[in-house]
Design a protein around this motif. Sequence first.
Motif, PDB file in Angstrom:
ATOM      1  N   MET A   1     -14.403  21.404   1.584  1.00  0.00           N
ATOM      2  CA  MET A   1     -15.132  20.235   1.161  1.00  0.00           C
ATOM      3  C   MET A   1     -14.326  18.989   1.531  1.00  0.00           C
ATOM      4  N   LEU A   2     -14.991  18.016   2.084  1.00  0.00           N
ATOM      5  CA  LEU A   2     -14.341  16.763   2.435  1.00  0.00           C
ATOM      6  C   LEU A   2     -14.557  15.748   1.328  1.00  0.00           C
ATOM      7  N   PHE A   3     -13.535  14.996   1.024  1.00  0.00           N
ATOM      8  CA  PHE A   3     -13.630  13.956   0.008  1.00  0.00           C
ATOM      9  C   PHE A   3     -13.615  12.602   0.689  1.00  0.00           C
ATOM     10  N   ARG A   4     -14.543  11.770   0.290  1.00  0.00           N
ATOM     11  CA  ARG A   4     -14.571  10.413   0.829  1.00  0.00           C
ATOM     12  C   ARG A   4     -13.662   9.524   0.007  1.00  0.00           C
ATOM     13  N   SER A   5     -13.122   8.530   0.645  1.00  0.00           N
ATOM     14  CA  SER A   5     -12.287   7.587  -0.092  1.00  0.00           C
ATOM     15  C   SER A   5     -13.180   6.761  -1.010  1.00  0.00           C
ATOM     16  N   GLU A   6     -12.566   6.142  -1.990  1.00  0.00           N
ATOM     17  CA  GLU A   6     -13.315   5.299  -2.910  1.00  0.00           C
ATOM     18  C   GLU A   6     -14.063   4.203  -2.178  1.00  0.00           C
ATOM     19  N   ALA A   7     -13.487   3.686  -1.120  1.00  0.00           N
ATOM     20  CA  ALA A   7     -14.121   2.614  -0.351  1.00  0.00           C
ATOM     21  C   ALA A   7     -15.412   3.093   0.303  1.00  0.00           C
ATOM     22  N   GLU A   8     -15.507   4.373   0.617  1.00  0.00           N
ATOM     23  CA  GLU A   8     -16.691   4.926   1.266  1.00  0.00           C
ATOM     24  C   GLU A   8     -17.715   5.464   0.281  1.00  0.00           C
ATOM     25  N   CYS A   9     -17.307   5.695  -0.943  1.00  0.00           N
ATOM     26  CA  CYS A   9     -18.160   6.355  -1.931  1.00  0.00           C
ATOM     27  C   CYS A   9     -19.170   5.383  -2.532  1.00  0.00           C
ATOM     28  N   ASP A  10     -20.432   5.806  -2.584  1.00  0.00           N
ATOM     29  CA  ASP A  10     -21.499   5.006  -3.178  1.00  0.00           C
ATOM     30  C   ASP A  10     -21.689   5.379  -4.646  1.00  0.00           C
ATOM     31  N   CYS A  11     -20.734   6.130  -5.191  1.00  0.00           N
ATOM     32  CA  CYS A  11     -20.905   6.698  -6.521  1.00  0.00           C
ATOM     33  C   CYS A  11     -20.196   5.924  -7.629  1.00  0.00           C
ATOM     34  N   ARG A  12     -19.443   4.908  -7.306  1.00  0.00           N
ATOM     35  CA  ARG A  12     -18.679   4.181  -8.319  1.00  0.00           C
ATOM     36  C   ARG A  12     -19.310   2.823  -8.592  1.00  0.00           C
ATOM     37  N   PRO A  14     -19.695  -0.981  -9.047  1.00  0.00           N
ATOM     38  CA  PRO A  14     -21.095  -1.359  -9.256  1.00  0.00           C
ATOM     39  C   PRO A  14     -22.052  -0.834  -8.179  1.00  0.00           C
ATOM     40  N   ARG A  15     -21.587   0.054  -7.314  1.00  0.00           N
ATOM     41  CA  ARG A  15     -22.485   0.617  -6.296  1.00  0.00           C
ATOM     42  C   ARG A  15     -23.563   1.463  -6.963  1.00  0.00           C
ATOM     43  N   ALA A  16     -24.654   1.661  -6.274  1.00  0.00           N
ATOM     44  CA  ALA A  16     -25.857   2.188  -6.904  1.00  0.00           C
ATOM     45  C   ALA A  16     -26.090   3.689  -6.768  1.00  0.00           C
ATOM     46  N   GLY A  17     -25.265   4.414  -6.029  1.00  0.00           N
ATOM     47  CA  GLY A  17     -25.537   5.814  -5.711  1.00  0.00           C
ATOM     48  C   GLY A  17     -25.867   6.706  -6.882  1.00  0.00           C
ATOM     49  N   LEU A  18     -24.972   6.814  -7.860  1.00  0.00           N
ATOM     50  CA  LEU A  18     -25.221   7.697  -9.001  1.00  0.00           C
ATOM     51  C   LEU A  18     -26.347   7.183  -9.884  1.00  0.00           C
ATOM     52  N   GLY A  19     -26.475   5.883  -9.969  1.00  0.00           N
ATOM     53  CA  GLY A  19     -27.564   5.311 -10.761  1.00  0.00           C
ATOM     54  C   GLY A  19     -28.920   5.675 -10.188  1.00  0.00           C
ATOM     55  N   LYS A  20     -29.049   5.601  -8.878  1.00  0.00           N
ATOM     56  CA  LYS A  20     -30.315   5.973  -8.236  1.00  0.00           C
ATOM     57  C   LYS A  20     -30.616   7.445  -8.438  1.00  0.00           C
ATOM     58  N   LYS A  21     -29.592   8.283  -8.375  1.00  0.00           N
ATOM     59  CA  LYS A  21     -29.795   9.714  -8.617  1.00  0.00           C
ATOM     60  C   LYS A  21     -30.243   9.956 -10.056  1.00  0.00           C
ATOM     61  N   ALA A  22     -29.641   9.254 -11.004  1.00  0.00           N
ATOM     62  CA  ALA A  22     -30.008   9.417 -12.415  1.00  0.00           C
ATOM     63  C   ALA A  22     -31.444   8.968 -12.663  1.00  0.00           C
ATOM     64  N   ILE A  23     -31.835   7.878 -12.038  1.00  0.00           N
ATOM     65  CA  ILE A  23     -33.203   7.385 -12.177  1.00  0.00           C
ATOM     66  C   ILE A  23     -34.188   8.433 -11.693  1.00  0.00           C
TER      67      ILE A  23
END
Length: 81
Positions: A1-12, A14-23
């Motif tokens: 499994m590859l891990f993306r750096s925090e700068a690349e992650c849309d999951c933290r 105020p980025r919207a990645g996890l919020g959109k998934k939760a919605i």
Amino acid sequence: MLFRSEAECDCRKPRAGLGKKAIQFHGLEPESSFMVGDQMSDIEFARNIGLTPIGVRNEALRLLGTNYYSPDIVGVAALIP
């Protein structure tokens, strides 16, 4: 499994990645939902996913223009229609 750096992650915030998934997962309607937070990243996150932000316990959030603000969590309930 590859891990993306925090700068690349849309999951933290105020980025919207996890919020959109939760919605999507929970079938939420962002336009009629609220998010309570005490940090500017919480407010930005809420706006990024279409929620109405409510600032709490942080006077700076009120001064920065959150639509709703309460000095304590008990007061938040009175703000939600």
